[in-house]
Design a protein around this motif. Structure first.
Motif, short mmCIF file in Angstrom:
data_model
loop_
_atom_site.label_atom_id
_atom_site.label_comp_id
_atom_site.label_asym_id
_atom_site.label_seq_id
_atom_site.Cartn_x
_atom_site.Cartn_y
_atom_site.Cartn_z
N GLU A 336 0.85 -1.19 0.00
CA GLU A 336 0.00 0.00 0.00
C GLU A 336 0.88 1.23 0.00
OE1 GLU A 336 -4.29 -1.01 2.05
OE2 GLU A 336 -2.70 -0.25 3.34
N ALA A 337 0.46 2.23 -0.73
CA ALA A 337 1.12 3.54 -0.70
C ALA A 337 0.19 4.52 -0.01
CB ALA A 337 1.44 4.02 -2.12
N ILE A 338 0.75 5.43 0.77
CA ILE A 338 -0.04 6.41 1.51
C ILE A 338 0.19 7.78 0.89
CG2 ILE A 338 -0.47 7.45 3.75
CD1 ILE A 338 0.55 4.88 5.02
N GLY A 339 -0.87 8.36 0.39
CA GLY A 339 -0.79 9.70 -0.18
C GLY A 339 -0.87 10.74 0.92
N ILE A 340 0.15 11.60 1.00
CA ILE A 340 0.21 12.59 2.08
C ILE A 340 0.50 13.98 1.50
CG2 ILE A 340 1.03 10.91 3.78
CD1 ILE A 340 3.86 12.12 3.46
N ASP A 341 0.18 14.97 2.30
CA ASP A 341 0.61 16.36 2.05
C ASP A 341 1.86 16.55 2.92
OD1 ASP A 341 1.11 19.04 2.07
OD2 ASP A 341 -0.94 19.65 2.51
N PRO A 342 3.07 16.66 2.33
CA PRO A 342 4.30 16.68 3.12
C PRO A 342 4.32 17.74 4.21
CG PRO A 342 4.80 16.49 0.79
CD PRO A 342 3.33 16.77 0.89
N ALA A 343 3.84 18.95 3.91
CA ALA A 343 3.87 20.03 4.90
C ALA A 343 2.97 19.70 6.08
CB ALA A 343 3.45 21.34 4.25
N ALA A 344 1.73 19.25 5.80
CA ALA A 344 0.80 18.91 6.88
C ALA A 344 1.29 17.69 7.66
CB ALA A 344 -0.60 18.65 6.30
N TYR A 345 1.88 16.73 6.94
CA TYR A 345 2.39 15.52 7.61
C TYR A 345 3.46 15.90 8.64
CZ TYR A 345 4.49 10.89 8.22
OH TYR A 345 4.96 9.72 8.76
N SER A 362 7.00 15.78 -4.16
CA SER A 362 6.01 16.41 -5.03
C SER A 362 6.26 15.91 -6.46
CB SER A 362 6.11 17.93 -4.97
OG SER A 362 7.39 18.36 -5.42
N GLY A 363 5.22 15.94 -7.26
CA GLY A 363 5.36 15.44 -8.62
C GLY A 363 5.55 13.94 -8.63
N ARG A 364 6.43 13.46 -9.50
CA ARG A 364 6.67 12.03 -9.63
C ARG A 364 7.81 11.59 -8.70
NH1 ARG A 364 5.58 10.01 -15.80
NH2 ARG A 364 3.49 10.90 -15.97
N PHE A 411 5.30 6.39 0.84
CA PHE A 411 4.57 7.66 0.83
C PHE A 411 4.67 8.26 -0.58
CE2 PHE A 411 5.98 7.70 5.41
CZ PHE A 411 4.72 7.42 5.92
N ILE A 412 3.56 8.77 -1.08
CA ILE A 412 3.54 9.43 -2.40
C ILE A 412 2.79 10.75 -2.27
CG2 ILE A 412 3.68 7.28 -3.73
CD1 ILE A 412 0.65 7.43 -4.13
N PRO A 413 3.01 11.68 -3.20
CA PRO A 413 2.23 12.93 -3.17
C PRO A 413 0.76 12.62 -3.45
CG PRO A 413 4.15 13.12 -4.59
CD PRO A 413 4.02 11.68 -4.26
N ARG A 414 -0.13 13.42 -2.91
CA ARG A 414 -1.56 13.19 -3.08
C ARG A 414 -1.99 13.41 -4.54
NH1 ARG A 414 -4.43 12.20 1.14
NH2 ARG A 414 -6.39 12.93 0.19
N THR A 415 -1.17 14.12 -5.31
CA THR A 415 -1.51 14.34 -6.71
C THR A 415 -1.41 13.06 -7.54
OG1 THR A 415 0.80 15.01 -7.09
CG2 THR A 415 -0.81 16.76 -6.66
#
Length: 585
Positions: A336-345, A362-364, A411-415
């Motif tokens: 599983e990959a978890i999509g996060i917002d790095p700043a909020a995380y 961010s991005g790829r 962890f991956i970007p939410r985009t």
């Protein structure tokens, strides 16, 4: 043994129906691996308990047959002949037991398969087909353990001279031999040193690993020294039992018939030490996961959905888990990959990368989570991830440190998130607001630890059931054999004025007292194994003591041992006392 090996062999050949997604296939394979691990543990536990039970049973049997063996020596049998005779008896019994165990193993195979399917480790279509290799392996292991278990008792029997055996000299009746002292004291010294090392390490993982060794060494130490420690421990309940004729006779039996008391208590010591220690160790690990998460998270609440921003919310950190396939060279990891917002995380977590930075997520890009931190991923390397129907090349920009919680792998970007997924949001309330939503971090962390404990419970229920059956056989066997050897003792008690019911009551009270001692000594071993966890960084907050399991074992042991003692004593007192005292076989 046969059923475990047969199911273990079947887990080596996963059956994957057509139409399963890659993620589902990976989850099925992980279940097969988990089932194989559990079955491997159960087979090793079965071998350990079998050798222990066989050696204890034959040792007790040899003592009861000392007059027979003495007569054989008296008519000219050499030591080698006596030893060979007992080994051949064990071999024949092993072959007979193996032959009976083959059809019983088929039933056990069905039962184990059904249990593993119910636990969710194996899929509903799993079928453990007949494996002849597993049958032969079980037969070889069964006969071999019978022979290994009897070797020491056979050697001891061959060393006793005819005159010593027939006259019941102190040397022939000695319980604590030199080798028993050696193994008992060596294991006890090893246990003490390991406990000290665990206390000095003050590390949770080190405490867990050392605790696993302490369970084995402590169980061996107390079982080998049981003729000494059981009477010593028995003085406490013996003091409570004073003041009644039946209680006084039972107390004398516990304190002076050390071989009988030790033979009954030793299996209970091993059972409680191993099972309670294992359950407590892995329960503490699950509890420590929750304690660690509570300390790493700085948010106020956790909500099981995405939370919109508002004036009362300072930070909302959504985390969405989705299935992912991570391709690195020729190796593919389904997780599983978890999509996060790095700043909020980073505003809601204290955990920071050991390499790289989440600010670059961010991005790829991708960050390696704690669950995969030790798998050799390189900072700056390029991976390919499969999300939904897309394959995306991503660059590793951060590697997180290892934690006890291994559920966060990537962890991956939410985009990059596809549609769907499972979302929870960590919320930090703005100063001056009394907003209350979802669960507090403490409640969420405790629930996380409890969920892992529940998943462990099913696994250890299987192990406990196996260990409980072996221990019940050993204890009942010891009670039956010792009671059969007490016919003259019971007859003398009845000739001295005791009624048949009183004699049965004496045997019952004596046996239940030994159960109490065995459970207490086993709890001492389990406590020593858990001592390193209490000395770790999370202290008593991470310590899980399985009181319910301990109470269940104690109650079951009281019922089984009490029933066996009462029934065999009732049978042993059925003949008239004078008929037993008229002569001696």
């Amino acid at each position: 043994m046969q059923s475990g090996l047969q199911v273990l062999a079947a887990t080596d050949r996963p059956v994957l129906p057509a139409g399963l997604s890659a993620y589902d296939r990976a989850r099925v394979r992980e279940g097969y691996v988990g089932a194989a691990t559990l079955l491997g543990m159960s087979v090793m536990l079965a071998v350990f308990l079998t050798v222990f039970i066989v050696s204890t049973t034959f040792g007790f049997t040899v003592v009861q047959r000392r007059r027979e063996l003495g007569l054989l020596r008296l008519v000219g049998a050499q030591r080698g002949y006596v030893c060979l005779m007992l080994v051949c008896e064990a071999g024949l019994l092993g072959v007979l037991g193996t032959a009976i165990g083959v059809p019983v193993g088929l039933l056990g195979t069905w039962a184990q398969s059904a249990l593993l399917i119910k636990l969710g480790m194996l899929p509903p279509w799993f079928d453990a087909s007949w494996d002849q290799g597993a049958m032969w392996a079980a037969m070889i292991v069964g006969v071999s353990t019978a022979l290994v278990g009897v070797l020491t008792a056979a050697w001891r029997a061959s060393r006793v001279s005819a005159l010593e055996a027939l006259t019941e000299s102190p040397k022939a009746m000695r319980v604590m031999t030199a080798w028993r002292w050696f193994w008992g004291l060596s294991a006890a010294a090893c246990t003490v040193l390991l406990v000290i090392a665990a206390q000095a390490a003050r590390d949770l993982v080190a405490g867990l690993m050392i605790g696993l060794i302490v369970m084995i060494s402590g169980s061996i130490a107390l079982s080998q020294l049981s003729p000494i420690v059981v009477p010593l421990a028995g003085r406490l309940p013996a003091a409570v039992l004073r003041g009644n004729l039946i209680a006084d006779l039972a107390r004398a039996g516990v304190l002076h018939a050390v071989r009988r008391s030790a033979a009954t208590a030793a299996p209970l010591i091993v059972l409680v030490g191993l099972v309670v220690g294992l359950w407590g160790t892995f329960g503490s690990l699950a509890k420590a996961v929750g304690v660690e998460q509570e300390r790493l998270i700085t948010a106020d609440f956790v909500v099981s959905s995405e939370v919109p921003k508002g004036p009362a919310i300072a930070v909302a950190s959504p985390q969405t888990a989705v299935p992912v396939a991570v391709i690195r060279g020729k190796r593919t990891v389904y997780s599983e990959a978890i999509g996060i917002d790095p700043a909020a995380y980073q505003q809601t977590h204290k955990l920071r990368p050991r390499k790289g930075s989440l600010d670059r997520l961010s991005g790829r890009t991708i960050a390696i989570g704690p669950g995969m931190a030790a798998e050799g991923y390189k900072l700056g390397s390029t991976l390919t991830i499969a999300l939904g129907n897309r394959k995306i090349p991503v660059k590793v920009v951060a590697i997180m440190p290892e934690t006890l919680d291994i559920s966060e792998n990537f962890f991956i970007p939410r985009t990059l998130l596809p549609a769907g997924g499972r979302t929870e949001t960590l919320v930090k309330v703005a100063p001056g607001n009394s907003l209350r939503t979802g669960m507090s971090v403490k409640e969420w962390a405790e629930a996380k630890g409890e969920a892992q404990q529940r998943s462990n419970s099913g696994l250890f229920a299987a192990l406990m059931g196996l260990a409980g059956i072996y221990t019940a056989v050993a204890v009942v066997n010891a009670v039956v054999m010792s009671t059969a050897d007490r016919r003259r003792e019971f007859a003398l008690a009845r000739m001295a004025g005791l009624t048949r019911i009183q004699v049965v009551a004496v045997a019952l009270v004596e046996s239940t007292t030994v159960v109490i001692i065995g459970v207490l000594l086993g709890s001492l071993v389990a406590g020593a194994a858990l001592a390193g966890i209490a000395a770790g960084p999370y202290g008593l907050a991470a310590l899980a003591i399985p009181w319910r399991l301990l109470s269940l074992i104690f109650a079951a042991a009281m019922v089984v041992v009490g029933a066996a003692a009462a029934f065999t004593a009732h049978r042993a007192t059925s003949p008239q006392p004078i008929s037993l005292l008229a002569g001696r076989e």
